[in-house]
Design an enzyme around this catalytic site. Structure first.
Site, PDB file in Angstrom:
ATOM      1  N   ASP A  68       0.660  -1.109   0.133  1.00 30.37           N
ATOM      2  CA  ASP A  68      -0.060   0.022  -0.092  1.00 30.37           C
ATOM      3  C   ASP A  68       0.654   1.085  -0.122  1.00 30.37           C
ATOM      4  OD1 ASP A  68      -1.195   0.699   3.316  1.00 30.37           O
ATOM      5  OD2 ASP A  68       0.867  -0.420   2.712  1.00 30.37           O
ATOM      6  N   TYR A  70       2.886   4.653   0.739  1.00 32.33           N
ATOM      7  CA  TYR A  70       3.481   5.244   1.853  1.00 32.33           C
ATOM      8  C   TYR A  70       2.476   6.306   2.583  1.00 32.33           C
ATOM      9  CZ  TYR A  70       8.067   4.079  -0.124  1.00 32.33           C
ATOM     10  OH  TYR A  70       8.851   3.118  -0.714  1.00 32.33           O
ATOM     11  N   PHE A  81       6.790   1.537  -3.987  1.00 33.55           N
ATOM     12  CA  PHE A  81       8.294   1.900  -3.558  1.00 33.55           C
ATOM     13  C   PHE A  81       8.829   3.230  -4.169  1.00 33.55           C
ATOM     14  CE2 PHE A  81       8.104  -2.843  -4.012  1.00 33.55           C
ATOM     15  CZ  PHE A  81       8.671  -3.132  -2.993  1.00 33.55           C
ATOM     16  N   HIS A 190      11.398  -9.644   0.445  1.00 41.90           N
ATOM     17  CA  HIS A 190      11.082  -8.394   0.300  1.00 41.90           C
ATOM     18  C   HIS A 190      12.344  -7.674   0.686  1.00 41.90           C
ATOM     19  CE1 HIS A 190       9.283  -4.440   1.023  1.00 41.90           C
ATOM     20  NE2 HIS A 190       8.256  -4.820   0.477  1.00 41.90           N
TER      21      HIS A 190
END
Length: 229
Positions: A68, A70, A81, A190
Site C-alpha cells: 500500500d 507510503y 516503492f 522483500h
C-alpha cells in the site's frame, strides 16, 4: 468509481467491467466518507491510478508489486516503492538501489522518483491504492485488492510475455496464478531492511529481467534513472 478521475484508455477499456461491480461502488462510498470525515488520504485522487496512466497495458514489460502507499505527507504519488522528488529515499528502495548496483553496476540515484522506470513499461503497482495519513494498511480489505488482482490478471492473460518481480510473500500470493511457463516469475524475499539479507541481495532481478526481455524481442529496460537536479 472515477468521480472525474481519468484512467488511461487501454486500462479503462480492459477494466471497464470492474468499475460496474458492487465492490467498486462500495469502495468509492468508503473513500467519499473518509474524505467527508476530514481524513487525509494519500496519494491525492489524481494519482490513485498513476501507475496505470504511466504504463499502458500494451506497454507493460515488467510488473513490480507493492502493498500500500507510503502514509507520510508528500511521499506517495501512485507508484509502489517510489516517492516524490525531494523526499528522503525509503529504506526498501535504498536496498533496491543496492541490488541494482550489485547486479548491473548502476550507481544509486540520489532520489526515489521511479517514473523513469514506469515510462519504460515497468508497472509499479501497489495492491491497495490509497491509505490514511499516518495509518499503514488502513484501507486494506476495502476493495482495492480485488481491483489490482484484475490488473495483474489482465497483464498475465496477454499473449506477450512479461517479467513479474514478486518480492515478499504478499506479492507472491497476489500473483500466484501467473503462468511461469510463459512469463518470467522472479521470487525473492522483500527488500525491506528486515529481510533483504535473506535472499533479496544477490537475486539479480534486473539482469535476469533484461535477458528474458531481450530473448523475447522486447528490448531491455534502462534501469538507470535520470538525474533530477
Amino acid at each position: 468509481m472515477s468521480g472525474g478521475i481519468r484512467l488511461e484508455d487501454s486500462w479503462r477499456h480492459a477494466l471497464a467491467g470492474e468499475f460496474d461491480q458492487p465492490y467498486m461502488r462500495d469502495l468509492r462510498a468508503f473513500l467519499v466518507a473518509e474524505r467527508d470525515a476530514g481524513k487525509r488520504i494519500y496519494p491525492r485522487a489524481s494519482n490513485w491510478f498513476r501507475a496505470l496512466d504511466l504504463t499502458p497495458l500494451d506497454k507493460v514489460r515488467v510488473v513490480i508489486l507493492g502493498q500500500d502507499p507510503y502514509h507520510g505527507p508528500g511521499q506517495a504519488h501512485g507508484l509502489c516503492f517510489s516517492v516524490q522528488p525531494g523526499v528522503k529515499i525509503p529504506p526498501s528502495l535504498v536496498n533496491i538501489y543496492k541490488e541494482l548496483k550489485g547486479d548491473l553496476g548502476i550507481e544509486p540515484a540520489r532520489h526515489g522518483f521511479l517514473e523513469g522506470w514506469a515510462g519504460q513499461g515497468v508497472l509499479l503497482l501497489n495492491s491497495v491504492l490509497t491509505v490514511e495519513d499516518g495509518k499503514a494498511a488502513s484501507h486494506a480489505g476495502r476493495g482495492w485488492e480485488r481491483f489490482t488482482d484484475a490488473v495483474v490478471r489482465r497483464v498475465a492473460d496477454r499473449p506477450e510475455p512479461a517479467v513479474f518481480m514478486l518480492w515478499g510473500s504478499h506479492a507472491q500470493r497476489k500473483a500466484g496464478f501467473v503462468d511461469g511457463s510463459r512469463h518470467l516469475v522472479l521470487k525473492s524475499v522483500h527488500p525491506s531492511p528486515l529481510s533483504a539479507y535473506g535472499g533479496f541481495f544477490g537475486s539479480r532481478p534486473f539482469s535476469r529481467a533484461n535477458a528474458f526481455l531481450e530473448a523475447a524481442g522486447q528490448g531491455q529496460v534502462d534501469w538507470q534513472l535520470p538525474d533530477l537536479s
